[in-house]
Design a protein around this motif. Structure first.
Motif, PDB file in Angstrom:
ATOM      1  N   GLN A   1       0.838  -1.214   0.000  1.00 49.30           N
ATOM      2  CA  GLN A   1       0.000   0.000   0.000  1.00 49.30           C
ATOM      3  C   GLN A   1       0.866   1.255   0.000  1.00 49.30           C
ATOM      4  O   GLN A   1       0.569   2.225  -0.718  1.00 49.30           O
ATOM      5  N   ALA A   2       1.950   1.217   0.786  1.00 45.97           N
ATOM      6  CA  ALA A   2       2.849   2.376   0.841  1.00 45.97           C
ATOM      7  C   ALA A   2       3.523   2.592  -0.512  1.00 45.97           C
ATOM      8  O   ALA A   2       3.652   3.727  -0.988  1.00 45.97           O
ATOM      9  N   ARG A   3       3.928   1.496  -1.141  1.00 43.88           N
ATOM     10  CA  ARG A   3       4.562   1.598  -2.447  1.00 43.88           C
ATOM     11  C   ARG A   3       3.563   2.125  -3.488  1.00 43.88           C
ATOM     12  O   ARG A   3       3.916   2.930  -4.358  1.00 43.88           O
ATOM     13  N   ALA A   4       2.298   1.699  -3.369  1.00 40.06           N
ATOM     14  CA  ALA A   4       1.262   2.152  -4.300  1.00 40.06           C
ATOM     15  C   ALA A   4       1.119   3.670  -4.239  1.00 40.06           C
ATOM     16  O   ALA A   4       1.018   4.341  -5.270  1.00 40.06           O
ATOM     17  N   GLU A   5       1.135   4.206  -3.028  1.00 38.09           N
ATOM     18  CA  GLU A   5       1.030   5.667  -2.856  1.00 38.09           C
ATOM     19  C   GLU A   5       2.236   6.374  -3.468  1.00 38.09           C
ATOM     20  O   GLU A   5       2.110   7.392  -4.148  1.00 38.09           O
ATOM     21  N   GLU A   6       3.413   5.802  -3.194  1.00 38.78           N
ATOM     22  CA  GLU A   6       4.655   6.400  -3.697  1.00 38.78           C
ATOM     23  C   GLU A   6       4.663   6.409  -5.235  1.00 38.78           C
ATOM     24  O   GLU A   6       5.026   7.404  -5.865  1.00 38.78           O
ATOM     25  N   VAL A   7       4.234   5.286  -5.827  1.00 39.49           N
ATOM     26  CA  VAL A   7       4.230   5.153  -7.286  1.00 39.49           C
ATOM     27  C   VAL A   7       3.243   6.147  -7.906  1.00 39.49           C
ATOM     28  O   VAL A   7       3.533   6.783  -8.921  1.00 39.49           O
ATOM     29  N   LYS A   8       2.102   6.312  -7.251  1.00 42.26           N
ATOM     30  CA  LYS A   8       1.102   7.263  -7.744  1.00 42.26           C
ATOM     31  C   LYS A   8       1.699   8.672  -7.788  1.00 42.26           C
ATOM     32  O   LYS A   8       1.553   9.400  -8.763  1.00 42.26           O
ATOM     33  N   ARG A   9       2.396   9.023  -6.706  1.00 42.97           N
ATOM     34  CA  ARG A   9       3.024  10.349  -6.598  1.00 42.97           C
ATOM     35  C   ARG A   9       4.092  10.540  -7.681  1.00 42.97           C
ATOM     36  O   ARG A   9       4.124  11.552  -8.373  1.00 42.97           O
ATOM     37  N   LEU A  10       4.957   9.540  -7.816  1.00 39.67           N
ATOM     38  CA  LEU A  10       6.062   9.644  -8.782  1.00 39.67           C
ATOM     39  C   LEU A  10       5.538   9.758 -10.210  1.00 39.67           C
ATOM     40  O   LEU A  10       6.015  10.585 -10.988  1.00 39.67           O
ATOM     41  N   ARG A  11       4.555   8.930 -10.545  1.00 41.33           N
ATOM     42  CA  ARG A  11       4.044   8.941 -11.915  1.00 41.33           C
ATOM     43  C   ARG A  11       3.292  10.238 -12.207  1.00 41.33           C
ATOM     44  O   ARG A  11       3.345  10.749 -13.333  1.00 41.33           O
ATOM     45  N   ALA A  12       2.610  10.772 -11.187  1.00 42.81           N
ATOM     46  CA  ALA A  12       1.906  12.053 -11.372  1.00 42.81           C
ATOM     47  C   ALA A  12       2.911  13.159 -11.694  1.00 42.81           C
ATOM     48  O   ALA A  12       2.606  14.094 -12.438  1.00 42.81           O
ATOM     49  N   ASP A  13       4.115  13.053 -11.148  1.00 39.84           N
ATOM     50  CA  ASP A  13       5.187  14.037 -11.423  1.00 39.84           C
ATOM     51  C   ASP A  13       6.021  13.634 -12.630  1.00 39.84           C
ATOM     52  O   ASP A  13       7.056  14.246 -12.893  1.00 39.84           O
ATOM     53  N   ASN A  14       5.600  12.568 -13.325  1.00 40.25           N
ATOM     54  CA  ASN A  14       6.332  12.076 -14.492  1.00 40.25           C
ATOM     55  C   ASN A  14       7.759  11.649 -14.145  1.00 40.25           C
ATOM     56  O   ASN A  14       8.680  11.812 -14.943  1.00 40.25           O
ATOM     57  N   LYS A  15       7.929  11.121 -12.932  1.00 39.26           N
ATOM     58  CA  LYS A  15       9.248  10.648 -12.493  1.00 39.26           C
ATOM     59  C   LYS A  15       9.299   9.131 -12.541  1.00 39.26           C
ATOM     60  O   LYS A  15       8.267   8.470 -12.368  1.00 39.26           O
ATOM     61  N   PRO A  16      10.494   8.563 -12.757  1.00 36.84           N
ATOM     62  CA  PRO A  16      10.598   7.091 -12.763  1.00 36.84           C
ATOM     63  C   PRO A  16      10.358   6.521 -11.365  1.00 36.84           C
ATOM     64  O   PRO A  16      10.647   7.182 -10.366  1.00 36.84           O
ATOM     65  N   THR A  17       9.844   5.311 -11.305  1.00 36.59           N
ATOM     66  CA  THR A  17       9.618   4.639 -10.015  1.00 36.59           C
ATOM     67  C   THR A  17      10.854   3.851  -9.584  1.00 36.59           C
ATOM     68  O   THR A  17      10.821   3.135  -8.586  1.00 36.59           O
ATOM     69  N   ILE A  18      11.897   3.952 -10.369  1.00 39.70           N
ATOM     70  CA  ILE A  18      13.145   3.218 -10.170  1.00 39.70           C
ATOM     71  C   ILE A  18      14.251   4.199  -9.831  1.00 39.70           C
ATOM     72  O   ILE A  18      14.253   5.304 -10.404  1.00 39.70           O
ATOM     73  N   PRO A  19      15.229   3.867  -8.956  1.00 39.78           N
ATOM     74  CA  PRO A  19      15.376   2.558  -8.321  1.00 39.78           C
ATOM     75  C   PRO A  19      14.454   2.383  -7.124  1.00 39.78           C
ATOM     76  O   PRO A  19      13.907   3.348  -6.601  1.00 39.78           O
ATOM     77  N   SER A  20      14.297   1.130  -6.719  1.00 42.55           N
ATOM     78  CA  SER A  20      13.627   0.856  -5.453  1.00 42.55           C
ATOM     79  C   SER A  20      14.592   0.049  -4.595  1.00 42.55           C
ATOM     80  O   SER A  20      15.549  -0.516  -5.101  1.00 42.55           O
ATOM     81  N   LEU A  21      14.329   0.025  -3.294  1.00 38.74           N
ATOM     82  CA  LEU A  21      15.216  -0.705  -2.387  1.00 38.74           C
ATOM     83  C   LEU A  21      14.817  -2.179  -2.361  1.00 38.74           C
ATOM     84  O   LEU A  21      13.634  -2.511  -2.228  1.00 38.74           O
ATOM     85  N   LEU A  22      15.809  -3.040  -2.453  1.00 37.12           N
ATOM     86  CA  LEU A  22      15.536  -4.477  -2.466  1.00 37.12           C
ATOM     87  C   LEU A  22      14.809  -4.916  -1.190  1.00 37.12           C
ATOM     88  O   LEU A  22      13.925  -5.776  -1.235  1.00 37.12           O
ATOM     89  N   GLY A  23      15.160  -4.316  -0.067  1.00 32.27           N
ATOM     90  CA  GLY A  23      14.492  -4.655   1.193  1.00 32.27           C
ATOM     91  C   GLY A  23      12.999  -4.366   1.136  1.00 32.27           C
ATOM     92  O   GLY A  23      12.178  -5.120   1.680  1.00 32.27           O
ATOM     93  N   GLU A  24      12.632  -3.263   0.449  1.00 31.56           N
ATOM     94  CA  GLU A  24      11.212  -2.921   0.286  1.00 31.56           C
ATOM     95  C   GLU A  24      10.540  -3.895  -0.679  1.00 31.56           C
ATOM     96  O   GLU A  24       9.393  -4.299  -0.479  1.00 31.56           O
ATOM     97  N   GLU A  25      11.268  -4.265  -1.741  1.00 37.13           N
ATOM     98  CA  GLU A  25      10.710  -5.239  -2.691  1.00 37.13           C
ATOM     99  C   GLU A  25      10.409  -6.567  -1.991  1.00 37.13           C
ATOM    100  O   GLU A  25       9.403  -7.210  -2.272  1.00 37.13           O
ATOM    101  N   LYS A  26      11.301  -6.969  -1.094  1.00 35.97           N
ATOM    102  CA  LYS A  26      11.091  -8.253  -0.407  1.00 35.97           C
ATOM    103  C   LYS A  26       9.798  -8.238   0.401  1.00 35.97           C
ATOM    104  O   LYS A  26       9.161  -9.262   0.601  1.00 35.97           O
TER     105      LYS A  26
END
Ligand SMILES: [Zn+2]
Length: 255
Positions: A192-217
């Motif tokens: 859910q936290a990542r979903a919010e972050e991705v929404k914010r980044l894409r709204a600003d036309n920013k890449p969602t990468i990189p992400s932290l491997l610990g968060e991906e896990k």
């Protein structure tokens, strides 16, 4: 001097990546979806391309190789692959090999499944993982040439890397991956936290990468196919990790 990494879009949804070693001025492109944006990024920085590190043979990862090699005379590093589908390779690498980009060291991990030749590059000193089409943020690549057990094994290799490593993947698929992942794990707080972050980044036309491997896990369900709680969510209590992984990937294919 720390390495500098640049991220920029190529083609419709590929990522271009440059990694630059300030100590020696060496610069590598991770894959080469198309030459134009890579040349533009090099020009912006005043860098000269010394190496291309290829992850697999798909056209959207090698399309720019010929033009870049002709322009810069750079070295082309490619997976060891008996079918030699990748042209212009100067160096063929296999699991455990270490590739030098100036003074930077990239360790090669064979991560087959998406294709049989797929490799990932791990810059341990920079805590950076270039996983191309094996591991995406909140997703993973389609299993085209390999088998599900093979792909799951590749994901386990990447999951074994430390939590503070950054994931640089091949495509900007994160928003679509999040949408699918929420259908499986609507209550996953990290997702859910990542979903919010991705929404914010894409709204600003920013890449969602990189992400932290610990968060991906925590947030990427494809990395937790061996978690009994995920099997239960899929009504597959007691199923093997490979069977759960296959079900996840096939549901995503249809989504
Ligand atoms: Zn691919």
């Amino acid at each position: 001097m720390a390495a500098e990494i640049r991220t920029f879009p190529c083609l419709s949804d590929n990522f271009g990546y440059l990694i630059h070693d300030g100590a020696t001025n060496a610069t590598a492109s991770i894959d080469a979806p198309e030459a134009g944006p890579i040349i533009a990024a090099l020009d912006r920085e005043g860098w000269t391309l010394t190496d291309i590190l290829i992850t697999h043979h798909h056209g959207d990862h090698v399309g720019g190789v010929a033009e870049l090699k002709q322009k810069y005379g750079c070295r082309v590093v490619a997976p060891h692959d008996k079918s030699t589908k990748i042209a212009h390779a100067d160096l063929r690498v296999a699991n455990g090999d270490v590739v030098k980009v100036g003074s930077l060291l990239a360790r090669v991990l064979e991560t087959p499944g998406h294709t049989l030749d797929h490799i990932s590059y791990v810059f341990d000193g920079e805590k950076a993982l270039f996983a191309a089409d094996t591991l995406f943020s909140i997703g993973c690549g389609r299993v085209f040439e390999g088998s599900y057990p093979m792909m799951w094994d590749s994901l386990l290799k990447l999951r074994a890397l430390p939590d503070d490593f950054r994931l640089y993947c091949g495509h900007e698929y994160t928003a679509s991956n999040v949408k699918f992942a929420l259908t499986v794990e609507p209550d996953n707080a990290a997702l859910q936290a990542r979903a919010e972050e991705v929404k914010r980044l894409r709204a600003d036309n920013k890449p969602t990468i990189p992400s932290l491997l610990g968060e991906e896990k925590k947030a990427n369900v494809f990395l937790r196919a061996d978690d009994p709680a995920v099997a239960i969510k899929l009504h597959m209590k007691g199923a093997t990790a490979v069977d759960v992984f296959r079900e996840l990937r096939e549901r995503k294919n249809k989504s």
